[in-house]
Write a protein that holds these residues in place. Structure first.
Motif, PDB file in Angstrom:
ATOM      1  N   ASN A 180       0.796  -1.223   0.000  1.00  0.00           N
ATOM      2  CA  ASN A 180       0.000   0.000   0.000  1.00  0.00           C
ATOM      3  C   ASN A 180       0.830   1.276   0.000  1.00  0.00           C
ATOM      4  N   ASN A 181       1.924   1.288   0.747  1.00  0.00           N
ATOM      5  CA  ASN A 181       2.604   2.550   1.035  1.00  0.00           C
ATOM      6  C   ASN A 181       4.112   2.490   0.882  1.00  0.00           C
ATOM      7  N   GLY A 182       4.640   1.448   0.221  1.00  0.00           N
ATOM      8  CA  GLY A 182       6.086   1.287   0.159  1.00  0.00           C
ATOM      9  C   GLY A 182       6.815   2.466  -0.450  1.00  0.00           C
ATOM     10  N   ALA A 183       6.304   3.007  -1.541  1.00  0.00           N
ATOM     11  CA  ALA A 183       6.965   4.135  -2.194  1.00  0.00           C
ATOM     12  C   ALA A 183       6.869   5.393  -1.334  1.00  0.00           C
TER      13      ALA A 183
ATOM     14  N   ALA B 116      -1.998  12.552  -3.926  1.00  0.00           N
ATOM     15  CA  ALA B 116      -1.216  11.607  -4.722  1.00  0.00           C
ATOM     16  C   ALA B 116       0.257  11.833  -4.407  1.00  0.00           C
ATOM     17  N   VAL B 117       0.911  10.825  -3.875  1.00  0.00           N
ATOM     18  CA  VAL B 117       2.332  10.924  -3.531  1.00  0.00           C
ATOM     19  C   VAL B 117       3.129  10.212  -4.611  1.00  0.00           C
ATOM     20  N   ASP B 118       3.913  10.974  -5.352  1.00  0.00           N
ATOM     21  CA  ASP B 118       4.712  10.414  -6.443  1.00  0.00           C
ATOM     22  C   ASP B 118       5.945   9.736  -5.857  1.00  0.00           C
TER      23      ASP B 118
ATOM     24  N   GLU C 182       1.212   6.640  -5.026  1.00  0.00           N
ATOM     25  CA  GLU C 182       0.273   6.080  -4.049  1.00  0.00           C
ATOM     26  C   GLU C 182      -0.719   7.157  -3.633  1.00  0.00           C
ATOM     27  N   TYR C 183      -1.953   6.735  -3.422  1.00  0.00           N
ATOM     28  CA  TYR C 183      -3.065   7.675  -3.299  1.00  0.00           C
ATOM     29  C   TYR C 183      -3.740   7.563  -1.940  1.00  0.00           C
TER      30      TYR C 183
END
Length: 290
Positions: free
Chosen positions: A22-25, A217-219, A260-261
């Motif tokens: 879900n949130n690795g990046a 949105a996290v790039d 990730e959103y």
């Protein structure tokens, strides 16, 4: 009082591997940028379905012990602060919804929400995160431990506020429907020879919602390799064959998202879509109860 980093992010997840999928990046990006990233995992995932044949003898406590895979995943993401809620073995995996496992008095689904939330609130009061990320009230896809993690996290935020730290921003994990649809179309088009089942669709992706509900949105494109490495570290649960896709035990190929959103559910909702979970926040003292 110990001086805190300017930015502090906490994530609350049900099992090892959920955080990397879900949130690795996001975790890798903020850790690399100097934010303090704290992961709280609620169970050891003792009832996960094991993929590699050579590891299928693992189950229950033995699987939970093997899922120290989490440490390797956190190394890949650059995260040093990761914890098990209440300590290792406090709550065990509840299995999928509707199974007899749900009735185990030691499973997370049966946990007293206020008691578990109290344990999490202690961590919140220690770390004082400005941002907390967890699941929506359906847990993203209806898993009892994900639903319970949502309940515990949201209650812990309330308890922490009573104790002196009001978390300024709380987000739920999301995927915009249009992004998921485009990703599956690309997977079908670009990877025709996948050795896995390609019948998965948008309905198989947790947290998919209509685009307008997504606030942030996290790039994490620059950290795609770190996310893929973290997911590979969870070898009992995930197969990653290159960065574009991954497979769980159901052998359904899914896109691996590197942007990730999120949906902001606590805090001032932005007029447009944010690109930073910390957008609009002040310095280290933001969230201090007056």
């Amino acid at each position: 009082m110990t001086e805190l980093p300017e930015r502090r992010l906490m994530l609350v997840h049900a099992h090892p591997d959920d955080e990397s999928i879900n949130n690795g990046a996001t975790m890798a990006r903020y850790a690399a940028e100097g934010a303090h990233v704290t992961l709280v995992t609620c169970t050891l995932g003792e009832r996960g379905e094991v993929i590699p044949p050579e590891l299928r003898h693992l189950s229950g406590a033995a699987l939970g012990g093997h899922r120290g895979e989490l440490r390797e995943a956190m190394t890949a993401l650059g995260v040093t602060d990761f914890r098990l809620l209440g300590g290792a073995g406090r709550y065990c995996d509840s299995g999928m919804m509707g199974l007899p496992d749900n009735d185990d008095p030691g499973c997370f689904w049966q946990a007293d929400v206020d008691r578990a939330a109290g344990l999490l609130a202690e961590v919140i009061l220690e770390v004082r995160p400005q941002v907390l990320v967890t699941y929506d009230d359906d847990g993203g896809y209806g898993h009892p431990d994900h639903i319970q993690a949502h309940r515990v996290a949201m209650r812990a935020v309330e308890l922490a506020a009573e104790g002196g730290w009001d978390v300024p921003k709380v987000y739920w994990n999301r995927v915009p429907r249009s992004v998921a649809e485009e990703a599956f179309a690309r997977l079908e088009r670009d990877l025709p020879d996948l050795p896995f089942d390609k019948s998965a669709s948008v309905r198989d992706v947790p947290g998919v919602v209509d685009d307008q509900r997504v606030t942030t949105a996290v790039d994490g494109t620059a950290y795609a390799g770190a996310k893929a490495a973290a997911m590979r570290a969870h070898a009992t649960q995930i197969t990653v064959a290159g960065q574009p896709y991954f497979v769980l035990s159901n052998e359904l190929a899914q896109p691996l998202f590197t942007t990730e959103y999120y949906e902001l559910v606590r805090g001032e909702r932005p007029a447009g879509r944010e690109d930073d979970l910390f957008a609009g926040l002040g310095g280290p003292g933001a969230g201090e109860a007056s």
